[in-house]
Motif scaffolding. Structure first.
Motif, PDB file in Angstrom:
ATOM      1  N   SER A   1      -4.878   5.603  -4.143  1.00  0.00           N
ATOM      2  CA  SER A   1      -3.865   5.965  -3.147  1.00  0.00           C
ATOM      3  C   SER A   1      -4.530   6.331  -1.821  1.00  0.00           C
ATOM      4  O   SER A   1      -4.006   6.009  -0.748  1.00  0.00           O
TER       5      SER A   1
ATOM      6  N   ILE B   1       2.073   1.885  -3.507  1.00  0.00           N
ATOM      7  CA  ILE B   1       1.033   2.487  -4.341  1.00  0.00           C
ATOM      8  C   ILE B   1       0.960   3.988  -4.095  1.00  0.00           C
ATOM      9  O   ILE B   1       0.900   4.788  -5.042  1.00  0.00           O
ATOM     10  N   ILE B   2       0.958   4.393  -2.824  1.00  0.00           N
ATOM     11  CA  ILE B   2       0.885   5.821  -2.484  1.00  0.00           C
ATOM     12  C   ILE B   2       2.083   6.568  -3.061  1.00  0.00           C
ATOM     13  O   ILE B   2       1.947   7.631  -3.683  1.00  0.00           O
TER      14      ILE B   2
ATOM     15  N   THR C   1      -4.032  -2.462  -8.162  1.00  0.00           N
ATOM     16  CA  THR C   1      -3.017  -1.585  -8.743  1.00  0.00           C
ATOM     17  C   THR C   1      -1.822  -2.312  -9.326  1.00  0.00           C
ATOM     18  O   THR C   1      -1.440  -2.060 -10.473  1.00  0.00           O
TER      19      THR C   1
ATOM     20  N   TYR D   1      -6.306   6.827  -9.713  1.00  0.00           N
ATOM     21  CA  TYR D   1      -5.157   6.567  -8.848  1.00  0.00           C
ATOM     22  C   TYR D   1      -5.167   7.449  -7.605  1.00  0.00           C
ATOM     23  O   TYR D   1      -4.617   7.066  -6.568  1.00  0.00           O
TER      24      TYR D   1
ATOM     25  N   THR E   1       2.162   6.664  -6.986  1.00  0.00           N
ATOM     26  CA  THR E   1       1.081   7.504  -7.512  1.00  0.00           C
ATOM     27  C   THR E   1       1.450   8.983  -7.451  1.00  0.00           C
ATOM     28  O   THR E   1       1.202   9.736  -8.403  1.00  0.00           O
ATOM     29  N   TRP E   2       2.036   9.389  -6.359  1.00  0.00           N
ATOM     30  CA  TRP E   2       2.397  10.797  -6.212  1.00  0.00           C
ATOM     31  C   TRP E   2       3.709  11.138  -6.899  1.00  0.00           C
ATOM     32  O   TRP E   2       3.967  12.316  -7.200  1.00  0.00           O
TER      33      TRP E   2
ATOM     34  N   ASN F   1       0.818  -1.216   0.000  1.00  0.00           N
ATOM     35  CA  ASN F   1       0.000   0.000   0.000  1.00  0.00           C
ATOM     36  C   ASN F   1       0.852   1.266   0.000  1.00  0.00           C
ATOM     37  O   ASN F   1       0.496   2.251  -0.657  1.00  0.00           O
TER      38      ASN F   1
ATOM     39  N   SER G   1      -5.424   3.065  -0.283  1.00  0.00           N
ATOM     40  CA  SER G   1      -4.236   2.415   0.280  1.00  0.00           C
ATOM     41  C   SER G   1      -3.850   3.034   1.617  1.00  0.00           C
ATOM     42  O   SER G   1      -3.460   2.323   2.558  1.00  0.00           O
TER      43      SER G   1
END
Length: 314
Positions: free
Chosen positions: A66, A47-48, A293, A62, A51-52, A44, A69
């Protein structure tokens, strides 16, 4: 001093029972659940971060994933560290304040996750079924408002039952037959009149689960109809593959929560509830990053780009 105050002063602690039948396997279970917890947090968090970090992934879908997550990280961290301590050390004491706090945070985050699942399904419905309107409607402001609405709604709905829970008297056994402070086991320990809080808890569970479930089902039903009209068989197969993966997670989440919170009072079996709660707090947070994701080609490309940048900087 009133009865509630005397009660809490005399016995300010609860005891989490955990899993006494398998406590002899405590170290093994500790290792397994620790690995699953770390894998869930790592997935998780990845993913965060990705994404950023990658502008190609800064899209409404997304953004919601995020946020999802982040909530999953908080949700599992509310419960799993204490479970690990139970596996390693046996029954664990928990103060009244800590128990009420854990119950509130768990329920608040759980409700928010279900509302966010409905938002995710609406986002996919708009992207697939209404692509011309999608960029206009799902703008950054709307996305932030939707996530904020999920948080506010989850918080507002859980304040009342947990406040009522904190006002109950506990004058009998202080052993909670669970591995964390959930609403049902705590209500059953009370020696107060619990009819009103039981009705409130059931009504809120029914509202949260049915509302998010109906929105999700309607959205995915429309998505399936749209997919069936796609001209390419390859596109249809790809879309159905993605939807089927999502349905696995949805089935686990809704199934476990319906089993725990929506059963008639007479059929409540706390041991089976523990198993369903483990699915909700350990298994689905581990599967979500993979299904939602990490199977996505855009995410694979973003990860490759990130690794390339790291290598070039060396």
């Amino acid at each position: 001093m009133n009865g509630d105050a005397r009660n809490r002063t005399a016995a300010p602690e609860f005891m989490l029972e955990g899993f006494p039948a398998v406590q002899h396997l405590g170290k093994v279970l500790f290792s397994v659940h620790l690995l699953m917890y770390l894998a869930s947090i790592a997935g998780n968090t990845l993913i965060i971060t990705i994404t950023w970090a990658d502008h190609h992934l800064q899209t409404p879908m997304y953004f919601f994933l995020s946020s999802f997550s982040f909530l999953e990280c908080c949700f599992t961290t509310t419960v799993i560290p204490k479970l690990l301590a139970i596996f390693l050390l046996g029954r664990q004491k928990i103060s009244f304040a800590a128990c009420i706090t854990q119950a509130f945070v768990f329920l608040f985050l759980g409700a928010t996750v279900f509302f966010l699942m409905a938002v995710l399904s609406l986002d996919r419905y708009m992207a697939i079924c209404k692509p011309l309107y999608y960029p206009t409607i799902m703008n950054p402001r709307m996305c932030s408002l939707l996530v904020s609405a999920c948080l506010v709604l989850g918080f507002s709905l859980m304040v009342v039952p947990v406040t009522k829970l904190s006002q109950l008297s506990f004058c009998g056994s202080r052993v909670i037959p669970h591995f964390f402070c959930d609403l049902g086991p705590l209500i059953n320990l009370s020696c107060s009149d619990i009819r009103s809080i039981e009705m409130l808890a059931f009504g809120l569970a029914l509202f949260i689960l049915s509302t998010s479930f109906i929105i999700t089902i309607i959205s995915y039903s429309n998505i399936v109809v749209t997919i069936l009209h796609l001209p390419s068989a390859k596109e249809r197969q790809k879309a159905f593959s993605t939807c089927s993966s999502h349905f696995i997670v949805l089935s686990l989440m809704y199934g476990s929560c319906v089993f725990i919170y929506m059963k008639p009072k007479g059929t409540n079996q706390l041991d089976s509830n523990k198993g369903a709660a483990l699915v909700n707090t350990v298994v689905t947070p581990l599967l979500n990053p993979v299904i939602y994701t990490l199977r996505n080609k855009q995410v694979h490309q973003a990860l490759r780009n990130a690794l390339t940048r790291v290598r070039l900087q060396k």
